[in-house]
Design a protein around this motif. Structure first.
Motif, PDB file in Angstrom:
ATOM      1  N   VAL A   1      22.347  31.961  34.491  1.00  0.00           N
ATOM      2  CA  VAL A   1      23.600  31.806  35.228  1.00  0.00           C
ATOM      3  C   VAL A   1      23.815  33.125  35.945  1.00  0.00           C
ATOM      4  O   VAL A   1      23.870  34.169  35.301  1.00  0.00           O
ATOM      5  CB  VAL A   1      24.784  31.560  34.272  1.00  0.00           C
ATOM      6  N   GLU A   2      23.895  33.083  37.272  1.00  0.00           N
ATOM      7  CA  GLU A   2      24.032  34.340  38.015  1.00  0.00           C
ATOM      8  C   GLU A   2      25.237  34.317  38.956  1.00  0.00           C
ATOM      9  O   GLU A   2      25.125  33.904  40.097  1.00  0.00           O
ATOM     10  CB  GLU A   2      22.744  34.639  38.793  1.00  0.00           C
ATOM     11  N   PRO A   3      26.373  34.794  38.465  1.00  0.00           N
ATOM     12  CA  PRO A   3      27.547  34.921  39.314  1.00  0.00           C
ATOM     13  C   PRO A   3      27.430  36.176  40.174  1.00  0.00           C
ATOM     14  O   PRO A   3      26.808  37.162  39.760  1.00  0.00           O
ATOM     15  CB  PRO A   3      28.701  35.085  38.316  1.00  0.00           C
ATOM     16  N   GLU A   4      28.010  36.124  41.348  1.00  0.00           N
ATOM     17  CA  GLU A   4      28.058  37.295  42.234  1.00  0.00           C
ATOM     18  C   GLU A   4      29.449  37.358  42.839  1.00  0.00           C
ATOM     19  O   GLU A   4      29.950  36.352  43.351  1.00  0.00           O
ATOM     20  CB  GLU A   4      26.978  37.148  43.313  1.00  0.00           C
ATOM     21  N   LEU A   5      30.084  38.519  42.733  1.00  0.00           N
ATOM     22  CA  LEU A   5      31.478  38.652  43.164  1.00  0.00           C
ATOM     23  C   LEU A   5      31.594  39.687  44.280  1.00  0.00           C
ATOM     24  O   LEU A   5      31.174  40.837  44.098  1.00  0.00           O
ATOM     25  CB  LEU A   5      32.362  39.103  41.992  1.00  0.00           C
ATOM     26  N   ALA A   6      32.151  39.276  45.421  1.00  0.00           N
ATOM     27  CA  ALA A   6      32.371  40.228  46.515  1.00  0.00           C
ATOM     28  C   ALA A   6      33.710  40.927  46.315  1.00  0.00           C
ATOM     29  O   ALA A   6      34.597  40.402  45.635  1.00  0.00           O
ATOM     30  CB  ALA A   6      32.336  39.510  47.853  1.00  0.00           C
ATOM     31  N   PHE A   7      33.856  42.087  46.917  1.00  0.00           N
ATOM     32  CA  PHE A   7      35.052  42.920  46.739  1.00  0.00           C
ATOM     33  C   PHE A   7      35.271  43.212  45.248  1.00  0.00           C
ATOM     34  O   PHE A   7      36.392  43.142  44.742  1.00  0.00           O
ATOM     35  CB  PHE A   7      36.293  42.251  47.351  1.00  0.00           C
ATOM     36  N   ALA A   8      34.178  43.467  44.550  1.00  0.00           N
ATOM     37  CA  ALA A   8      34.267  43.661  43.099  1.00  0.00           C
ATOM     38  C   ALA A   8      33.366  44.812  42.681  1.00  0.00           C
ATOM     39  O   ALA A   8      32.326  45.062  43.305  1.00  0.00           O
ATOM     40  CB  ALA A   8      33.833  42.382  42.381  1.00  0.00           C
ATOM     41  N   ASP A   9      33.768  45.498  41.634  1.00  0.00           N
ATOM     42  CA  ASP A   9      32.936  46.586  41.117  1.00  0.00           C
ATOM     43  C   ASP A   9      32.468  46.274  39.699  1.00  0.00           C
ATOM     44  O   ASP A   9      32.651  45.160  39.201  1.00  0.00           O
ATOM     45  CB  ASP A   9      33.677  47.923  41.186  1.00  0.00           C
ATOM     46  N   LEU A  10      31.875  47.276  39.057  1.00  0.00           N
ATOM     47  CA  LEU A  10      31.265  47.047  37.754  1.00  0.00           C
ATOM     48  C   LEU A  10      32.268  46.519  36.727  1.00  0.00           C
ATOM     49  O   LEU A  10      31.959  45.619  35.939  1.00  0.00           O
ATOM     50  CB  LEU A  10      30.627  48.342  37.246  1.00  0.00           C
ATOM     51  N   SER A  11      33.483  47.053  36.734  1.00  0.00           N
ATOM     52  CA  SER A  11      34.414  46.622  35.693  1.00  0.00           C
ATOM     53  C   SER A  11      34.922  45.207  35.992  1.00  0.00           C
ATOM     54  O   SER A  11      35.227  44.445  35.070  1.00  0.00           O
ATOM     55  CB  SER A  11      35.547  47.630  35.516  1.00  0.00           C
ATOM     56  N   ASP A  12      34.968  44.814  37.280  1.00  0.00           N
ATOM     57  CA  ASP A  12      35.306  43.413  37.599  1.00  0.00           C
ATOM     58  C   ASP A  12      34.233  42.464  37.036  1.00  0.00           C
ATOM     59  O   ASP A  12      34.533  41.394  36.526  1.00  0.00           O
ATOM     60  CB  ASP A  12      35.408  43.219  39.115  1.00  0.00           C
ATOM     61  N   TYR A  13      32.981  42.873  37.179  1.00  0.00           N
ATOM     62  CA  TYR A  13      31.900  42.050  36.602  1.00  0.00           C
ATOM     63  C   TYR A  13      32.070  41.935  35.094  1.00  0.00           C
ATOM     64  O   TYR A  13      31.973  40.841  34.525  1.00  0.00           O
ATOM     65  CB  TYR A  13      30.520  42.604  37.003  1.00  0.00           C
ATOM     66  N   MET A  14      32.362  43.038  34.429  1.00  0.00           N
ATOM     67  CA  MET A  14      32.474  42.979  32.964  1.00  0.00           C
ATOM     68  C   MET A  14      33.666  42.112  32.540  1.00  0.00           C
ATOM     69  O   MET A  14      33.572  41.352  31.577  1.00  0.00           O
ATOM     70  CB  MET A  14      32.572  44.388  32.375  1.00  0.00           C
ATOM     71  N   ASP A  15      34.770  42.213  33.276  1.00  0.00           N
ATOM     72  CA  ASP A  15      35.921  41.347  32.967  1.00  0.00           C
ATOM     73  C   ASP A  15      35.537  39.874  33.084  1.00  0.00           C
ATOM     74  O   ASP A  15      35.855  39.056  32.218  1.00  0.00           O
ATOM     75  CB  ASP A  15      37.083  41.623  33.943  1.00  0.00           C
ATOM     76  N   CYS A  16      34.848  39.574  34.177  1.00  0.00           N
ATOM     77  CA  CYS A  16      34.456  38.177  34.428  1.00  0.00           C
ATOM     78  C   CYS A  16      33.507  37.679  33.330  1.00  0.00           C
ATOM     79  O   CYS A  16      33.667  36.585  32.789  1.00  0.00           O
ATOM     80  CB  CYS A  16      33.800  38.071  35.800  1.00  0.00           C
ATOM     81  N   ALA A  17      32.522  38.505  32.984  1.00  0.00           N
ATOM     82  CA  ALA A  17      31.525  38.089  31.989  1.00  0.00           C
ATOM     83  C   ALA A  17      32.176  37.915  30.612  1.00  0.00           C
ATOM     84  O   ALA A  17      31.862  36.967  29.877  1.00  0.00           O
ATOM     85  CB  ALA A  17      30.405  39.127  31.925  1.00  0.00           C
ATOM     86  N   GLU A  18      33.078  38.816  30.276  1.00  0.00           N
ATOM     87  CA  GLU A  18      33.751  38.721  28.978  1.00  0.00           C
ATOM     88  C   GLU A  18      34.606  37.450  28.913  1.00  0.00           C
ATOM     89  O   GLU A  18      34.553  36.701  27.932  1.00  0.00           O
ATOM     90  CB  GLU A  18      34.609  39.980  28.743  1.00  0.00           C
ATOM     91  N   ASP A  19      35.367  37.193  29.977  1.00  0.00           N
ATOM     92  CA  ASP A  19      36.173  35.961  30.033  1.00  0.00           C
ATOM     93  C   ASP A  19      35.287  34.722  29.920  1.00  0.00           C
ATOM     94  O   ASP A  19      35.616  33.770  29.216  1.00  0.00           O
ATOM     95  CB  ASP A  19      36.957  35.879  31.351  1.00  0.00           C
ATOM     96  N   MET A  20      34.177  34.747  30.640  1.00  0.00           N
ATOM     97  CA  MET A  20      33.279  33.602  30.648  1.00  0.00           C
ATOM     98  C   MET A  20      32.721  33.320  29.256  1.00  0.00           C
ATOM     99  O   MET A  20      32.728  32.173  28.784  1.00  0.00           O
ATOM    100  CB  MET A  20      32.124  33.836  31.632  1.00  0.00           C
ATOM    101  N   LEU A  21      32.240  34.375  28.578  1.00  0.00           N
ATOM    102  CA  LEU A  21      31.665  34.173  27.245  1.00  0.00           C
ATOM    103  C   LEU A  21      32.711  33.607  26.292  1.00  0.00           C
ATOM    104  O   LEU A  21      32.451  32.646  25.548  1.00  0.00           O
ATOM    105  CB  LEU A  21      31.100  35.485  26.689  1.00  0.00           C
ATOM    106  N   LYS A  22      33.909  34.161  26.333  1.00  0.00           N
ATOM    107  CA  LYS A  22      34.958  33.673  25.437  1.00  0.00           C
ATOM    108  C   LYS A  22      35.318  32.220  25.744  1.00  0.00           C
ATOM    109  O   LYS A  22      35.515  31.404  24.848  1.00  0.00           O
ATOM    110  CB  LYS A  22      36.203  34.564  25.569  1.00  0.00           C
TER     111      LYS A  22
END
Ligand code: 4AD
Ligand code: MG
Length: 461
Positions: free
Chosen positions: A245-266
Motif C-alpha cells: 500500500v503506497e500512499p503519497e501526500l502532496a503539501f506534506a512533510d515527514l511528520s504528516d506521513y507519520m500521522d497518516c500511517a499511524e492513523d491508518m494502522l490504528k
C-alpha cells in the motif's frame, strides 16, 4: 440457500423456521439411529451443527460421507441453549452435492503450518487459514475505506516497468527474447532494443515514482497492488511477490506521513477487531496469547518517534549481545528493530532521519547533509512494517543524488520533470500488506498470510 454468517448474525429472524444451507462437511459422527454433521460454508468462521435421523431417505449414505464432501441441507433451525453452539439445524433433507475421496488431507488432527504450505489449494479449508484469509480480505477493505473516506484517489500503477524505484537491483526481468540465443550488441551485451518494449523492462518493486506523479495532480493518492523483489526471500518476512500500500501526500512533510500511517494502522486494526471477533479470538487463543491485549494497546497509544541516531545510541547502551554490531551508518537489522519495539518501547516505533547512504535516492536531504528525511515504522514481533520518507523536491539536489549513486539520469527524465512543473514538498510511504496481516493475526511466517506464496524456490500452484 442462506449463508451461515447470516444465521449467526441474525439468529432471531430464523429460529424455528426452515432454512437451507450449502457447505462442506468438517466433522461427521453417526450411530444407527442418528448423526451429527458440522458444516462450514466458508461465509463464517464457525460451523453449524446439523442433526439428522433415520427418517432421512438417504440416512445410510449420509452417515458414511467422508469429511469435506459438499452437501445442501434443508431443515429447521432450533435453539440449543444447553450446547456449546447457539443453535442447530434439524435436517429434513440432505442432498449430496459432491462426494469427497476418503483421503482428504485435512482430517481432524492438527497439522503443522509447514505441511499445510505444501497444500495451498486445500489449506483455506482449515480453521487457521480460513481465519487468516478472511482477515486479509477485511483488512484490504479497511485500507480502501480509510483512504477513500479521506479523499485519497486510488491509483493503479504499472506492474511492468522501465525504472528501478529503489535502485537496489532486485528486479525480475520481463522479456520476450529467446534467452537461449539472445541478440547481442557489438560489445557482447544482450540487445534489449530488440525486446518487446525496445528496452529492458522488469516487474515493479514499488509504485512510488508513478504514485508521486499522481499525487502532484490529485494531492493525496494511494496504490494497493502486488510488487516483486528478487531478493533472498529465505526469511519468515520476505516474499518475492507481496502486496504494498503506497500512499503519497502532496503539501506534506515527514511528520504528516507519520500521522497518516499511524492513523491508518490504528484504523485497520480496529476495523478488523470489530468485524472479525471470532477470528481474532481464535488467533488470541491458538496462535499468539496476548495478541488482543497488544493490539488494543496499539490502537489506544501514541507511537514512539525517535531518530536513527538516538536509536543507535540506545541500542549501543543496552547489554544485549546482538549478532550484528550496532554502528552509526549501518542499517538496523531485524534483531535491533525488534529489540527497540519489544524491549525498549513495547509499542510501534517510527525511526527517523537515517544516514543517506543506506536509503534510496529520492529521499529528502536533511540540513546536516548526512541524513535524509526517512522514517520506518517498526512493530513488535516483526520489525519494519512501513518504509517511507519526505521526497527530495529540489531538482538540483535530486540530480546530484542520482549522479552520486551512479544512476542514469535518462531513466528518470519524467520523474525529474515533476520537479519543474509546480513542485511542492511531498511525502509518502509503503506498507507491506503481508507484514500487516502477520501483525494483526500473530502468524509468524509470511508464507502463511498470502494465499499462494512465492519465495525463493517456491512457485507451485
Ligand atoms: O521499505 P521499502 O523497500 O519501501 C519502498 O518500496 C518505498 N518505495 C515505499 C514508499 O515510500 N512508497 O518497502 C516498503 C515495505 C517494507 O516496510 C515492508 O513492510 C514491505 O514493504 N516489504 C516486503 N514485504 C514482504 N516481502 C518483501 N520482500 C518485502 N520488501 C519490502
Ligand atoms: Mg524499507
Amino acid at each position: 440457500s442462506i449463508f451461515i454468517k447470516t444465521l449467526y448474525r441474525n439468529e432471531q429472524d430464523y429460529l424455528n423456521k426452515e432454512v437451507q444451507i450449502s457447505g462442506w462437511i468438517r466433522t461427521l459422527r453417526a450411530s444407527n439411529a442418528f448423526g451429527f454433521i458440522e458444516v462450514n460454508d466458508g461465509t463464517f468462521f464457525k460451523n453449524i451443527q446439523v442433526v439428522f435421523e433415520q427418517n432421512l431417505e438417504n440416512f445410510k449414505e449420509i452417515s458414511k460421507l467422508p469429511i469435506s464432501s459438499s452437501i445442501t441441507v434443508v431443515g429447521k433451525l432450533v435453539a440449543t441453549p444447553e450446547a456449546k453452539q447457539p443453535f442447530e439445524i434439524q435436517a429434513k433433507q440432505i442432498i449430496l452435492e459432491g462426494m469427497s475421496d476418503s483421503d482428504f488431507p485435512l482430517q481432524k488432527k492438527r497439522h503443522t503450518f509447514e505441511y499445510l504450505r505444501t497444500i495451498s489449494h486445500l489449506r483455506p479449508r482449515s480453521n487457521a487459514f480460513s481465519a487468516v484469509f478472511r482477515v486479509r480480505s477485511v483488512a484490504a477493505y479497511a485500507i480502501h475505506k480509510f483512504f477513500q473516506e479521506r479523499n485519497f484517489v486510488y491509483v493503479n500503477t504499472p506492474l511492468i516497468t522501465g525504472s528501478d524505484t529503489e535502485g537496489a537491483g532486485e528486479m525480475f526481468r520481463v522479456t520476450t527474447l529467446d534467452m537461449t540465443n539472445p541478440p547481442k550488441t557489438e560489445n557482447g551485451n544482450i540487445d534489449y532494443s530488440q525486446d518487446f518494449f525496445g528496452k529492458e523492462s522488469n516487474l515493479t518493486v514499488s509504485g512510488q515514482l508513478n504514485g508521486e506523479a499522481f499525487a502532484l495532480a490529485f494531492r493525496n493518492i494511494y496504490t494497493f497492488g502486488p510488487t516483486f523483489r528478487a531478493e533472498n526471500s529465505n526469511t519468515t518476512r520476505h516474499a518475492a511477490e507481496f502486496w504494498m500500500v503506497e500512499p503519497e501526500l502532496a503539501f506534506a512533510d515527514l511528520s504528516d506521513y507519520m500521522d497518516c500511517a499511524e492513523d491508518m494502522l490504528k484504523y485497520v486494526i480496529q476495523y478488523v477487531m470489530d468485524e472479525c471477533p471470532e477470528e481474532m479470538e481464535f488467533f488470541n487463543s491458538f496462535i499468539d496469547k496476548g495478541l488482543l491485549e497488544r493490539l488494543n494497546h496499539v490502537v489506544n497509544s501514541e507511537f514512539k518517534r525517535i531518530s536513527y541516531t538516538e536509536a543507535v545510541e540506545l541500542l549501543q547502551k543496552c547489554d544485549k549481545p546482538f549478532e550484528y554490531k550496532v554502528e552509526w551508518g549501518a542499517d538496523l537489522q531485524t534483531e535491533h528493530e525488534r529489540y527497540l519495539t519489544e524491549e525498549i518501547f513495547k509499542k510501534p516505533v517510527f525511526v527517523t532521519d537515517y544516514p543517506k547512504d543506506i536509503k534510496a535516492f529520492y529521499m529528502r536531504m536533511n540540513e546536516d547533509n548526512k541524513t535524509v528525511a526517512a522514517a520506518d515504522c517498526l512493530v513488535p514481533g516483526i520489525g519494519e512494517i512501513i518504509g517511507g520518507s519526505q521526497r527530495e523536491e529540489r531538482l538540483a539536489n535530486l540530480e546530484a543524488r542520482i549522479a552520486e549513486l551512479g544512476l542514469k539520469k535518462e531513466d528518470y527524465w519524467w520523474y525529474l520533470e515533476l520537479r519543474k512543473y509546480g513542485e511542492t514538498k511531498h511525502a509518502g510511504y509503503g506498507l507491506g500488506f503481508e507484514r500487516l496481516i502477520m501483525y494483526i493475526t500473530g502468524m509468524s511466517n509470511i508464507r502463511d498470510v498470502i494465499p499462494f506464496p512465492r519465495t525463493t524456490g517456491l512457485c507451485d500452484f
